[in-house]
Design a protein around this motif. Structure first.
Motif, mmCIF file in Angstrom:
data_model
loop_
_atom_site.group_PDB
_atom_site.id
_atom_site.type_symbol
_atom_site.label_atom_id
_atom_site.label_comp_id
_atom_site.label_asym_id
_atom_site.label_seq_id
_atom_site.Cartn_x
_atom_site.Cartn_y
_atom_site.Cartn_z
ATOM 1 N N SER A 226 0.687 -1.290 -0.110
ATOM 2 C CA SER A 226 0.063 0.056 -0.070
ATOM 3 C C SER A 226 0.955 1.037 -0.066
ATOM 4 O O SER A 226 1.902 1.211 0.420
ATOM 5 C CB SER A 226 -0.933 0.172 1.251
ATOM 6 N N VAL A 228 0.519 5.367 1.458
ATOM 7 C CA VAL A 228 -0.185 6.370 2.228
ATOM 8 C C VAL A 228 0.385 7.814 2.321
ATOM 9 O O VAL A 228 1.676 7.652 2.089
ATOM 10 C CB VAL A 228 -0.179 5.948 3.794
ATOM 11 N N LEU A 392 -7.869 1.182 3.950
ATOM 12 C CA LEU A 392 -6.869 2.106 4.150
ATOM 13 C C LEU A 392 -7.478 3.217 4.820
ATOM 14 O O LEU A 392 -6.898 4.181 5.937
ATOM 15 C CB LEU A 392 -6.037 2.517 3.311
ATOM 16 N N GLY A 446 -3.925 5.439 0.458
ATOM 17 C CA GLY A 446 -4.679 6.230 1.349
ATOM 18 C C GLY A 446 -4.313 7.610 1.543
ATOM 19 O O GLY A 446 -3.077 7.659 1.333
ATOM 20 N N GLN A 483 -0.224 -1.115 11.016
ATOM 21 C CA GLN A 483 -0.100 -1.979 10.132
ATOM 22 C C GLN A 483 0.887 -3.240 10.279
ATOM 23 O O GLN A 483 0.773 -4.350 9.736
ATOM 24 C CB GLN A 483 0.541 -1.248 9.158
#
Length: 495
Positions: A226, A228, A392, A446, A483
């Motif tokens: 992911s 962010v 997220l 996210g 996470q």
């Protein structure tokens, strides 16, 4: 792990985060992150570093730091030193992006990437881009100084992207698009106003500047879990809601056009009004028409029952801007021969945006024909809307709420009161483009927004409260920790 088991694990994790302090696993310590060491790093040191980076500029008396400029090279050295201070091995890739990464021993987990951009617009403020980079470095520094960095179970990497604004080459996301693997080879031949190409600039700075080198920058989707990004809101919503942080549900799609209008150049005093082919008047009419089209789209567009693209919800966030207008020969006593202007159209609904673009392009040709001038509409840039990953977004929302319960109620915290801290962080859309748009082509994304004064951005008047910087850093810290708690729990479940 079976999908049903993974779903139950995720649900259990989210419930745990919502209902308990972060004392399990990678605990924040006795002060809960609300004071002492955490405040020193996440607020005081972060703010000092923002100011320091804000002084590194190519401009005299104003902030300007564009792609691989002398100031950006000085900033690279400073950012690398901060990453190393946080315990992160660092490197600079072939597009000038700066990376700082913690790699757990024997970890097979996908990496969490956190980043933003180090470049600026001309006459910029010190928060746009820099806030996300330094908050991420500070969050990992807290883990280092508390002895918890080595306990992370998932790779975590901070990236300072070399170019997001596109000021120098009029092409956005050079840095993040390279990492995402979507930057075309043709970008090497794009030139700036001086005629210098991207390839020239890379070579001048000792990069290979080849298509093969660009390919080395690309990350494989399998290696990334992911992305962010923390960013100042660049709008007034959070301030109006009196809330320091908000989570982003998606980034609006964007189309950039250039309208070129050619008429008859002539003497301002000798050509009768009825005989003029004045491109300036045509441009003025089209600018006002664009405003009407985007303020009152129902006057111009027909609602399509089948696609449902013209509901009030789909039209929310539609904005249109003429940001640049040039004339030739640009003399007070001359009827212009040519007028050019730019158009920026944004919307969360791509069908709405595309329909507005088509409708305006048609109107341009009609109005120019009526005024006996020649027109062309050039499409310069188009990017689809980017939705943020719902999971997220939920995790960032819970991390923000948890962080605010400390920073808004702790001694010395000036961000608000305990009642405000109990509120759910607002969920917003982003009308501005961000590196997350490019990274969404690589992985799920996210975003966390931070309140700014007056919604002002791309200006030296940018301002973010020190306590809001603190809240953002603590929220990101909690997100990173959880996470890794989730990764550890998932690994244990698989065993």
């Amino acid at each position: 792990m079976a999908p049903s088991s993974l779903h139950l694990l995720t649900l259990s994790f989210l419930l745990l985060l919502a209902s308990t302090p972060i004392s399990d696993g990678l605990e924040l310590g006795a002060d809960g992150g609300g004071g002492g060491l955490y405040r020193e790093i996440l607020r005081d040191e972060t703010v000092r570093r923002l100011k320091e980076l804000g002084q590194i500029s190519d401009g005299e008396g104003y902030l300007e730091r564009t792609f691989l400029s002398p100031a950006s090279l000085r900033a690279t050295g400073v950012i690398i030193s901060w990453m190393e201070d946080a315990g992160l091995p660092t490197w600079v890739d072939q597009m000038g992006n700066i990376h700082g990464r913690f790699e757990p021993a024997n970890s097979s987990k996908e990496a969490l990437l956190i980043g933003s951009h180090m470049d600026t617009v001309i006459d910029a403020g010190m928060y746009d881009g820099a806030l996300g980079i330094i908050c991420a470095i500070s969050a990992l520094k807290v883990l280092k100084v508390t002895g918890k960095l080595q306990r992370l179970t998932r790779p975590v990497e901070v990236i300072a992207f070399s170019d997001e604004e596109g000021v120098r080459f009029q092409t956005t996301f050079l840095g993040s698009a390279a990492v995402a693997g979507t930057l075309p080879e043709s970008i090497l031949q794009v030139s700036d106003k001086s005629g210098t190409t991207v390839q020239d600039v890379l070579k001048l700075n000792s990069f290979e500047a080849t298509a093969a080198a660009l390919g080395q920058v690309k990350y494989s989707p399998e290696s990334v879990g992911s992305y962010v990004e923390v960013h100042m809101e660049q709008g007034p919503v959070l301030e109006a809601l009196r809330y320091p942080l908000g989570v982003v549900k998606g980034i609006a799609g964007q189309t950039r056009l250039k309208v070129i209008i050619n008429g008859s150049q002539g003497h301002a005093g000798t050509v009768p009004m009825k005989l003029r082919r004045d491109p300036m008047v045509a441009a003025a009419e089209l600018v006002v028409t664009l405003e009407s089209l985007c303020k009152e789209p129902h006057r111009f567009l027909t609602y399509d029952e089948e696609c449902g693209c013209f509901t009030e919800e789909s039209l929310a966030g539609l904005v249109c801007t003429v940001g640049e207008l040039t004339t030739w020969p640009s003399a007070s006593n001359v009827i212009p021969g040519q007028v050019n202007f730019t158009v920026d159209i944004r919307a969360m609904d791509d069908k709405v945006r595309e329909t507005i673009v088509t409708s305006f392009s048609r109107i341009v040709l009609q109005r120019c024909d009526d005024r006996l001038v020649d027109c062309a509409v050039q499409h310069k840039h188009s990017a689809p809307a980017t939705p943020c990953d719902p999971e997220l977004t939920t995790q960032l929302e819970l991390a923000a709420r948890s962080a605010l319960s400390n920073t808004m109620t702790s001694p010395g915290g000036g961000g608000g009161c305990s009642a405000e801290a109990e509120r759910t962080p607002p969920v917003l859309m982003s009308g501005a483009g961000h590196d997350a748009m490019a990274m969404a082509r690589l992985t799920k994304v996210g975003m966390l927004f931070v309140r700014c004064r007056g919604g002002v951005s791309h200006s030296p008047e940018e301002s973010v409260l020190d306590d809001d910087v603190w809240a953002a850093g603590l929220a990101l810290l909690r997100f990173v920790e959880h996470q890794n708690v989730a990764a550890a729990a998932e690994e244990e479940e698989e065993l």
